[in-house]
Design a protein around this motif. Structure first.
Motif, PDB file in Angstrom:
ATOM      1  N   UNK A 200      36.261  51.861  26.482  1.00  0.00           N
ATOM      2  CA  UNK A 200      35.989  52.877  25.465  1.00  0.00           C
ATOM      3  C   UNK A 200      35.921  52.290  24.057  1.00  0.00           C
ATOM      4  N   UNK A 201      36.797  51.344  23.742  1.00  0.00           N
ATOM      5  CA  UNK A 201      36.888  50.834  22.374  1.00  0.00           C
ATOM      6  C   UNK A 201      36.108  49.538  22.127  1.00  0.00           C
ATOM      7  N   UNK A 202      35.958  48.690  23.140  1.00  0.00           N
ATOM      8  CA  UNK A 202      35.416  47.358  22.892  1.00  0.00           C
ATOM      9  C   UNK A 202      34.184  47.003  23.726  1.00  0.00           C
ATOM     10  N   UNK A 203      33.681  47.890  24.550  1.00  0.00           N
ATOM     11  CA  UNK A 203      32.582  47.511  25.450  1.00  0.00           C
ATOM     12  C   UNK A 203      31.331  47.075  24.691  1.00  0.00           C
ATOM     13  N   UNK A 204      31.040  47.728  23.588  1.00  0.00           N
ATOM     14  CA  UNK A 204      29.831  47.362  22.835  1.00  0.00           C
ATOM     15  C   UNK A 204      29.856  45.931  22.350  1.00  0.00           C
ATOM     16  N   UNK A 205      30.954  45.536  21.714  1.00  0.00           N
ATOM     17  CA  UNK A 205      31.022  44.171  21.188  1.00  0.00           C
ATOM     18  C   UNK A 205      31.156  43.143  22.308  1.00  0.00           C
ATOM     19  N   UNK A 206      31.806  43.514  23.410  1.00  0.00           N
ATOM     20  CA  UNK A 206      31.926  42.582  24.537  1.00  0.00           C
ATOM     21  C   UNK A 206      30.549  42.289  25.115  1.00  0.00           C
ATOM     22  N   UNK A 207      29.769  43.322  25.333  1.00  0.00           N
ATOM     23  CA  UNK A 207      28.425  43.139  25.895  1.00  0.00           C
ATOM     24  C   UNK A 207      27.530  42.396  24.912  1.00  0.00           C
ATOM     25  N   UNK A 208      27.573  42.799  23.650  1.00  0.00           N
ATOM     26  CA  UNK A 208      26.728  42.165  22.638  1.00  0.00           C
ATOM     27  C   UNK A 208      27.071  40.691  22.450  1.00  0.00           C
ATOM     28  N   UNK A 209      28.356  40.374  22.344  1.00  0.00           N
ATOM     29  CA  UNK A 209      28.726  38.964  22.139  1.00  0.00           C
ATOM     30  C   UNK A 209      28.430  38.144  23.386  1.00  0.00           C
ATOM     31  N   UNK A 210      28.610  38.718  24.563  1.00  0.00           N
ATOM     32  CA  UNK A 210      28.260  37.987  25.787  1.00  0.00           C
ATOM     33  C   UNK A 210      26.783  37.679  25.864  1.00  0.00           C
ATOM     34  N   UNK A 211      25.979  38.612  25.388  1.00  0.00           N
ATOM     35  CA  UNK A 211      24.526  38.448  25.411  1.00  0.00           C
ATOM     36  C   UNK A 211      24.057  37.443  24.344  1.00  0.00           C
ATOM     37  N   UNK A 212      24.545  37.591  23.125  1.00  0.00           N
ATOM     38  CA  UNK A 212      24.082  36.743  22.024  1.00  0.00           C
ATOM     39  C   UNK A 212      24.693  35.338  22.049  1.00  0.00           C
ATOM     40  N   UNK A 213      25.905  35.216  22.572  1.00  0.00           N
ATOM     41  CA  UNK A 213      26.591  33.926  22.543  1.00  0.00           C
ATOM     42  C   UNK A 213      26.688  33.274  23.921  1.00  0.00           C
ATOM     43  N   UNK A 214      25.841  33.690  24.828  1.00  0.00           N
ATOM     44  CA  UNK A 214      25.892  33.183  26.199  1.00  0.00           C
ATOM     45  C   UNK A 214      25.719  31.668  26.248  1.00  0.00           C
ATOM     46  N   UNK A 215      24.733  31.167  25.591  1.00  0.00           N
ATOM     47  CA  UNK A 215      24.469  29.713  25.616  1.00  0.00           C
ATOM     48  C   UNK A 215      25.628  28.943  24.992  1.00  0.00           C
ATOM     49  N   UNK A 216      26.171  29.448  23.887  1.00  0.00           N
ATOM     50  CA  UNK A 216      27.313  28.806  23.221  1.00  0.00           C
ATOM     51  C   UNK A 216      28.501  28.745  24.181  1.00  0.00           C
ATOM     52  N   UNK A 217      28.794  29.868  24.851  1.00  0.00           N
ATOM     53  CA  UNK A 217      29.934  29.917  25.775  1.00  0.00           C
ATOM     54  C   UNK A 217      29.742  28.987  26.966  1.00  0.00           C
ATOM     55  N   UNK A 218      28.516  28.910  27.485  1.00  0.00           N
ATOM     56  CA  UNK A 218      28.242  28.002  28.605  1.00  0.00           C
ATOM     57  C   UNK A 218      28.495  26.553  28.211  1.00  0.00           C
TER      58      UNK A 218
END
Length: 186
Positions: free
Chosen positions: A157-175
């Protein structure tokens, strides 16, 4: 004899049959008369509360009071759990919504997708620390969910938007970070 009863005990248990037959037959006749009376009373719906003993009435009242108290206690417990969940949610939001976290959210919104580790470090410079704080916060939330300290629905409810967005935008960095550290977390 009555019609349909034959020569059996039922045929000999009519009115005025008291005192005839053996002791066993008298008990059977007595039981049959009580049964016939109960059928007549039940058939005419003349069951009276006056015949119920006072102890039975008090026992019914006592049992009803205990049942009502149980229902009331269940309702209060459900209300307490809802209130506790609400307070937990507010505490969670206040704990994790630090200035660094909010700054990281704004930074991630403005980032293009697919930046490498080097590109992200060059682009953000000193602001990279805010994104790292956000990663640490999200990692902490994951641990709390795994340990069932907080409900996953609350985090969604509180953090899903930023979790999805950061996972999408920072995927290559995290890998790249995971590959360099040989860990699947972070």
């Amino acid at each position: 004899r009555r019609a349909g009863h034959g020569n059996g005990v039922l045929g000999r248990c009519g009115p005025g049959s008291e005192g005839r037959g053996g002791a066993h037959e008298q008990h059977v006749c007595s039981a049959i008369r009580v049964f016939r009376h109960a059928v007549v009373v039940a058939g005419t719906a003349r069951i009276s509360v006056d015949t119920m003993p006072l102890t039975t009435i008090l026992s019914l009242i006592s049992t009803s009071a205990i049942a009502a108290a149980g229902v009331f206690a269940g309702a209060q417990l459900r209300l307490y759990k809802k209130q506790r969940a609400r307070e937990s949610a507010l505490q969670l939001v206040h704990t994790f919504r630090t200035p660094e976290f909010l700054s990281a959210v704004n930074i991630v919104f403005d980032l293009p997708e697919g930046l490498s580790k080097k590109e992200l470090e060059d682009r953000l410079g000193d602001n990279l620390i805010h994104v790292l704080v956000m990663f640490g916060t999200l990692e902490s939330l994951g641990i709390l969910i795994y340990r069932r300290e907080i409900d996953i629905q609350l985090v969604e409810d509180f953090f899903s938007g930023i979790i999805i967005l950061s996972g999408k935008k920072l995927k290559r960095y995290l890998e790249e970070v995971r590959e360099a550290s040989d860990r699947q977390t972070y």
